[in-house]
Design a protein around this motif. Structure first.
Motif: not given
Length: 650
Positions: A26-27, A259-260, A304-306, A311-312
């Motif tokens: 993730m940036p 879904l994740c 994408g970054a968002s 997710v993180l």
């Protein structure tokens, strides 16, 4: 024990770290201090995926308490609105051994976060009590119940082609301010509905690409898992958690970050339940291994970054929930979380992830049953990502603790979730018996951050109280640690001001402990603390304090201040203004029921302010023959010292 040592007796895994770094996932903007070269996001997490998974057990113990619920469901990042949890008043801290999280501080990470539909059907995040979902003895909302029954009938009896509309309607119904979870789980076709939702979720993982129906089903299950323990248990027994694990391990997962995220939310709600057996069953089913596989594959996903950020955030929340609860989870099941949380704290500036990681480390440390085990876990924490013998030790600054100190500063922001978590983690480290842990915190700049919190009038009283408590434990440490505190510019003055003028009693109490502990370190502390001011502060503490332990420590402080006055050659202390109110408080304590306090007060009065025969007659009449441990003979060396570990929210 050296900081860098790690005991294998606790079952911890020290595995080779892969070459991947957090920025590969993730940036996000990095903090000023870069993470150590080669530090992995999760040491040992990916290896756990080799362990076989077993289905979740349906046998759970009954519990019906609030816990963390679904969060960030079906929302765009721009629509995210987190509400900070309210804090209920609690008793001020006591000197008791470190135990499981207390109520007040545990509420800093709400177990309950639900999504509700606001204006224009925009879903916003909210915090609520799970108990409202079981309205025992209250009239049900008939319109809501009728609506749920209609949706259930459409799901079970409608045409398969129209099932998506029914699932979408159920999702919107569950996004109400008071979600009808009980209505769904207790309707006439509840078992069939749960089976259908679980089947749709499994189908989303097995299909060529996750469909809209699978996503809607995952959302509904995640939201229903935000209910109470009984409701969550029904979902687990229906196979919802197993279906989420299967979907996360499916090869089609890269096609849909939504879904994740939904599956991670569902598992986080189950793991965060107040019934810890639900969490333990997840661990037995191999949730850590599934997370390791997801982590290993995530850098190759075309998200994408968002999407990665969302997710993180949920990934970190789930890992924190797996470390939470009482009894604590087996350390061998969650040991890899030390490495994960360490990397998150050093590698991202995202507030939500930082908060979850800080609380996760607190849960890991609080899982220790004894001080020795706590020291071993703390050493494991500081050794995360480092080879044996290469852990930074004082005077070198540890990068992890440096970031924790940065999170500790409030900067007047009452809404920030980071200071309470960072203070709790620092307090746990300082409260352990290993001096090297306190030294590492001091070198990382903890004293300056604690000073800033203490004098910040905009900071919540709990933040100021916890800052003063940590300072009290530092002052009760080694002489060198107490000297470092005394030499910190303006800190002693801030403690004196806090003991005298802080609006909250719990803040004044902790400042008084810090001053008492400093004075017990020896006469050299009076170079920083003017003895007559100490006497005045002591009289204030004795007047408004109900804690007998603090009163005993304050009486020793009074005696040492009086001795210092005599040693420096000052005269007239009995006639000094500082002594007027102090004498009155000592006379009150002379009549106290607590024998030790009474004898100590009488000894000070008779030695410094009265003729011996006056005190002996009056004290004998009031206190009789009560005998006990006499601490006056040795200057109070057996009186309480604020080195004991703190039970948060006691």
């Amino acid at each position: 024990m050296m900081i860098g040592q790690h005991s294998s007796s606790l079952g911890g895994r020290r595995l080779p770290t892969p070459a991947m770094k957090f920025e590969d996932f993730m940036p996000l903007p990095l903090q000023e201090s870069a993470a150590p070269e080669g530090l992995s996001l999760m040491s040992g997490l990916c290896e756990d995926q080799q362990r076989p998974r077993t289905p979740l057990s349906a046998k759970q113990t009954a519990a019906n308490r609030a816990r963390r619920g679904a969060g960030l469901e079906n929302m765009a990042p721009s629509a995210l609105k987190l509400t900070s949890p309210t804090k209920s008043p609690t008793k001020s801290p006591t000197k008791s051994p470190m135990k499981s999280p207390g109520k007040e501080n545990d509420e800093q990470v709400p177990r309950k976060r639900k999504c509700v539909l606001g204006a224009d059907n925009v879903e916003v995040d909210g915090v609520s009590d799970a108990t409202q979902f079981v309205r025992v003895g209250l009239a049900r909302d008939r319109s809501q119940e009728i609506r749920v029954n209609e949706l259930v009938e459409k799901l079970l009896k409608g045409e398969p082609g129209r099932r998506l509309a029914a699932l979408s309607g159920l999702r919107k119904a569950l996004a109400a301010q008071s979600p009808p979870i009980d209505e769904v789980l207790n309707c006439s076709g509840a078992a069939e509905v749960l089976a259908l939702l679980v089947a749709e979720l499994r189908g989303a993982g097995l299909g060529a690409a996750p469909g809209a129906q699978g996503l809607e089903a995952a959302w509904c299950l995640a939201q229903m898992a935000s209910g109470n323990s009984e409701q969550t248990r029904k979902l687990v027994e229906a196979g919802a958690a197993d279906a989420a694990l299967e979907a996360l391990a499916a090869p089609t997962l890269p096609e849909s970050f939504e879904l994740c995220e939904r599956c991670l939310q569902l598992l986080a709600n189950v793991a965060g339940d107040s019934d810890s057996s639900l969490r333990d069953n997840l661990l037995s089913a191999g949730v850590v291994g599934v997370m390791g596989q997801l982590f290993e594959q995530m850098p190759g996903f075309s998200w994408g970054a968002s999407a990665r950020e969302q997710v993180l955030q949920t990934f970190t929340w789930l890992m924190s929930a797996l470390c939470r609860g009482a009894p604590a989870p087996p350390l061998e099941e969650v040991d890899c979380a030390f490495d994960f949380f360490s990397q998150v704290i050093q590698g991202t500036g995202d507030t939500q992830m930082l908060s979850s990681a800080l609380w996760g480390l607190c849960y890991l440390l609080e899982g220790a049953s004894k001080d020795a085990e706590g020291c071993t876990r703390a050493a494991r924490l500081l050794a995360a990502g480092y080879e044996s013998g290469k852990v930074p030790t004082p005077p070198a600054v540890h990068p992890l603790l440096q970031q924790v100190v940065r999170c500790m500063r409030t900067a007047g922001d009452r809404r920030s979730p980071l200071p309470p978590a960072a203070l709790r983690l620092t307090g746990l480290l300082v409260g352990l018996s290993e001096p090297a842990l306190t030294d590492a915190a001091i070198v990382a700049g903890a004293l300056g951050a604690l000073h800033a919190n203490l004098v910040d009038t905009f900071a919540p009283s709990q933040v100021r109280r916890d800052s003063a408590w940590i300072l009290a434990n530092v002052s009760a440490g080694t002489p060198a640690q107490a000297q470092r505190l005394a030499e910190e510019p303006g800190l002693v003055e801030a403690l004196c001001e806090g003991a005298e003028r802080a609006p909250a009693l719990k803040v004044r109490r902790e400042c008084a402990w810090a001053i008492a502990n400093l004075v017990k370190q020896g006469p050299e502390m009076f170079l920083r603390l003017e003895s007559r001011r100490v006497l005045r502060l002591s009289s204030i503490t004795l007047r408004g304090e109900s804690d007998n332990s603090l009163k005993r420590a304050t009486l020793d402080t009074v005696e040492m201040a009086l001795r210092n006055e005599k040693q420096v050659g000052r005269v007239g202390i009995a006639e000094a203004e500082e002594s007027w109110s102090l004498v009155n408080e000592l006379k009150v304590l002379r009549l106290a029921q607590e024998g030790i306090l009474s004898r100590k007060a009488d000894q000070i009065l008779s030695t410094w302010f009265e003729a011996p025969h006056e005190s002996a007659v009056e004290h004998g009449e009031k206190c009789g023959g009560d005998q006990g441990e006499d601490e006056s003979a040795n200057g109070g060396v057996n009186s309480p010292v604020r080195r004991a570990k703190y039970k948060f929210g006691a």
